[in-house]
Design a protein around this motif. Structure first.
Motif, PDB file in Angstrom:
ATOM      1  N   LEU A 222       0.862  -1.156   0.159  1.00 28.43           N
ATOM      2  CA  LEU A 222      -0.098  -0.115   0.194  1.00 28.43           C
ATOM      3  C   LEU A 222       0.790   1.388  -0.126  1.00 28.43           C
ATOM      4  O   LEU A 222       1.734   1.542   0.933  1.00 28.43           O
ATOM      5  N   ASP A 223       0.525   2.223  -1.007  1.00 30.52           N
ATOM      6  CA  ASP A 223       1.164   3.403  -1.043  1.00 30.52           C
ATOM      7  C   ASP A 223       0.450   4.210  -0.108  1.00 30.52           C
ATOM      8  O   ASP A 223      -0.890   4.497  -0.346  1.00 30.52           O
ATOM      9  N   PRO A 224       1.232   4.838   0.886  1.00 33.57           N
ATOM     10  CA  PRO A 224       0.444   5.634   1.907  1.00 33.57           C
ATOM     11  C   PRO A 224      -0.230   6.771   1.106  1.00 33.57           C
ATOM     12  O   PRO A 224      -1.287   7.260   1.609  1.00 33.57           O
ATOM     13  N   ALA A 225       0.222   7.473   0.123  1.00 35.50           N
ATOM     14  CA  ALA A 225      -0.412   8.618  -0.590  1.00 35.50           C
ATOM     15  C   ALA A 225      -1.586   8.093  -1.304  1.00 35.50           C
ATOM     16  O   ALA A 225      -2.336   9.080  -1.588  1.00 35.50           O
ATOM     17  N   LYS A 226      -1.939   6.844  -1.528  1.00 36.08           N
ATOM     18  CA  LYS A 226      -3.076   6.379  -1.986  1.00 36.08           C
ATOM     19  C   LYS A 226      -4.031   5.900  -1.206  1.00 36.08           C
ATOM     20  O   LYS A 226      -5.301   5.871  -1.568  1.00 36.08           O
ATOM     21  N   THR A 227      -3.785   5.873   0.188  1.00 33.93           N
ATOM     22  CA  THR A 227      -4.875   5.552   1.169  1.00 33.93           C
ATOM     23  C   THR A 227      -5.939   6.154   1.284  1.00 33.93           C
ATOM     24  O   THR A 227      -7.046   5.764   1.052  1.00 33.93           O
ATOM     25  N   LYS A 228      -5.862   7.512   1.460  1.00 32.79           N
ATOM     26  CA  LYS A 228      -7.150   8.216   1.541  1.00 32.79           C
ATOM     27  C   LYS A 228      -8.146   8.436   0.143  1.00 32.79           C
ATOM     28  O   LYS A 228      -9.239   8.229   0.299  1.00 32.79           O
ATOM     29  N   PRO A 229      -7.525   8.717  -1.116  1.00 35.30           N
ATOM     30  CA  PRO A 229      -8.055   8.731  -2.240  1.00 35.30           C
ATOM     31  C   PRO A 229      -8.830   7.250  -2.635  1.00 35.30           C
ATOM     32  O   PRO A 229      -9.832   7.270  -3.020  1.00 35.30           O
ATOM     33  N   ARG A 230      -8.055   6.246  -2.305  1.00 37.21           N
ATOM     34  CA  ARG A 230      -8.826   5.005  -2.479  1.00 37.21           C
ATOM     35  C   ARG A 230      -9.693   4.521  -1.542  1.00 37.21           C
ATOM     36  O   ARG A 230     -10.879   4.275  -1.892  1.00 37.21           O
ATOM     37  N   ALA A 231      -9.757   4.922  -0.244  1.00 43.22           N
ATOM     38  CA  ALA A 231     -10.768   5.063   0.588  1.00 43.22           C
ATOM     39  C   ALA A 231     -12.141   5.560   0.180  1.00 43.22           C
ATOM     40  O   ALA A 231     -13.160   5.116   0.366  1.00 43.22           O
ATOM     41  N   ASP A 232     -12.012   6.715  -0.193  1.00 40.37           N
ATOM     42  CA  ASP A 232     -12.911   7.479  -0.843  1.00 40.37           C
ATOM     43  C   ASP A 232     -13.590   6.809  -2.025  1.00 40.37           C
ATOM     44  O   ASP A 232     -14.665   6.756  -1.915  1.00 40.37           O
ATOM     45  N   SER A 233     -12.957   6.601  -2.863  1.00 42.35           N
ATOM     46  CA  SER A 233     -13.316   5.942  -4.116  1.00 42.35           C
ATOM     47  C   SER A 233     -14.089   4.559  -3.722  1.00 42.35           C
ATOM     48  O   SER A 233     -14.904   4.198  -4.511  1.00 42.35           O
ATOM     49  N   GLU A 234     -13.529   3.787  -3.141  1.00 44.89           N
ATOM     50  CA  GLU A 234     -14.109   2.515  -2.777  1.00 44.89           C
ATOM     51  C   GLU A 234     -15.100   2.492  -1.693  1.00 44.89           C
ATOM     52  O   GLU A 234     -15.644   1.426  -1.066  1.00 44.89           O
ATOM     53  N   LYS A 235     -15.378   3.720  -1.028  1.00 43.94           N
ATOM     54  CA  LYS A 235     -16.393   3.881   0.040  1.00 43.94           C
ATOM     55  C   LYS A 235     -16.035   3.131   1.280  1.00 43.94           C
ATOM     56  O   LYS A 235     -16.979   2.568   1.755  1.00 43.94           O
ATOM     57  N   ALA A 236     -14.898   3.013   1.758  1.00 41.84           N
ATOM     58  CA  ALA A 236     -14.447   2.509   2.688  1.00 41.84           C
ATOM     59  C   ALA A 236     -15.102   3.146   4.140  1.00 41.84           C
ATOM     60  O   ALA A 236     -15.065   4.260   4.086  1.00 41.84           O
ATOM     61  N   THR A 237     -15.406   2.545   4.962  1.00 45.83           N
ATOM     62  CA  THR A 237     -15.889   2.919   6.359  1.00 45.83           C
ATOM     63  C   THR A 237     -15.097   2.740   7.482  1.00 45.83           C
ATOM     64  O   THR A 237     -15.347   3.522   8.440  1.00 45.83           O
ATOM     65  N   VAL A 238     -13.930   1.936   7.286  1.00 42.15           N
ATOM     66  CA  VAL A 238     -12.873   1.492   8.309  1.00 42.15           C
ATOM     67  C   VAL A 238     -11.639   1.400   7.486  1.00 42.15           C
ATOM     68  O   VAL A 238     -11.605   0.795   6.504  1.00 42.15           O
ATOM     69  N   LEU A 239     -10.807   2.000   8.292  1.00 39.25           N
ATOM     70  CA  LEU A 239      -9.315   1.700   7.591  1.00 39.25           C
ATOM     71  C   LEU A 239      -8.180   0.838   8.602  1.00 39.25           C
ATOM     72  O   LEU A 239      -8.391   1.270   9.858  1.00 39.25           O
ATOM     73  N   LEU A 240      -7.771  -0.025   8.187  1.00 41.10           N
ATOM     74  CA  LEU A 240      -6.850  -0.791   9.252  1.00 41.10           C
ATOM     75  C   LEU A 240      -5.445  -0.789   8.481  1.00 41.10           C
ATOM     76  O   LEU A 240      -5.465  -1.637   7.590  1.00 41.10           O
ATOM     77  N   THR A 241      -4.735   0.130   8.654  1.00 36.72           N
ATOM     78  CA  THR A 241      -3.617   0.586   7.931  1.00 36.72           C
ATOM     79  C   THR A 241      -2.127   0.571   8.973  1.00 36.72           C
ATOM     80  O   THR A 241      -2.476   0.189  10.266  1.00 36.72           O
TER      81      THR A 241
END
Length: 241
Positions: A222-241
């Motif tokens: 996982l590229d840290p720079a992609k975490t938030k935009p990916r969470a937004d685009s995939e409609k994530a409700t919980v992040l375990l990073t």
């Protein structure tokens, strides 16, 4: 409450067969694979049929799954559960009836099975390997030969789900997963983004979401720079990073 791993998968498929159940990313290769409940169930059924009809395995037998977190790993582990075959997921499996591994671990894994040995490159688009190590069969090539539906005997609560040093029944896996979900802070309907480096254990990225009715965005390298935009685009409700 579902009390076996196959019941938990069946409930996920029944609930909504078309929405993503497991979405796979690998930021090292650019791979993205999305599996709905129906699609994952298809791979699971093919794997279960292969284990029984192709490898001659069944209740009481065990396989070693020496693979990193991946959607194919999920299909193999869940296929074993459906077939009544216990999966040894440890780093140093005990001798088993069949082995599933990757090219990077092939030499080391030879000692763990004198039976069938299957390998997968975990490649994008489920591509087969170009070069097979001696003594191995390509999982993604072999599994495609088997049926899309599995009609095996129902699995019991007390049947073995996991083999190895810590053997667990199906009921124990589901109960532990339910407790773990509360610890990790997600439940039914959540869409959970998981960094495989932080949560490599199938108990976290596979059994726990399945047991409580969550879906997964599973991210390798996982590229840290992609975490938030990916969470937004995939409609994530919980992040375990």
């Amino acid at each position: 409450m579902q009390t076996t791993i196959p019941q938990a998968l069946a409930e996920a498929v029944r609930r909504d067969p078309t929405t993503p159940l497991l979405t796979w990313y690998d930021d090292a290769t650019g791979d993205r694979t999305e599996l709905s409940g129906a699609t994952l169930d298809n791979w699971v059924s093919k794997t279960a049929n292969m284990l029984i009809d192709g490898l001659g395995l069944g209740v009481g037998d065990s396989i070693a799954v020496v693979l990193p977190p991946h959607w194919q790993t999920a299909a193999i582990v869940l296929g074993a559960a459906a077939a009544g075959v216990a999966a040894d997921l440890g780093d140093e499996p005990q001798p088993v009836d069949a082995l599933f591994t990757s090219p990077a671990l092939a030499d080391r894994a030879l000692a763990w099975s004198t039976g069938d040995r299957l390998i997968t490159g975990l490649l994008p688009l489920a591509m087969p390997l170009r070069d097979l190590p001696p003594g191995f069969v390509d999982y993604v090539t072999e599994v495609r030969n088997y049926g899309d539906h599995f009609r095996g005997a129902p699995i019991g609560n007390d049947d073995r789900a996991l083999a190895g040093p810590i053997e667990m029944s199906h009921l124990a896996v589901i109960r532990n997963a339910t407790v773990r979900a509360a610890e990790l802070g997600f439940g039914a309907g959540d869409r959970v983004l998981i960094d495989t480096r932080s949560y490599p254990d199938p108990a976290d990225w596979l059994f726990t979401p399945l047991a409580v009715g969550a879906s997964v965005i599973l991210c390798a390298n996982l590229d840290p720079a992609k975490t938030k935009p990916r969470a937004d685009s995939e409609k994530a409700t919980v992040l375990l990073t």
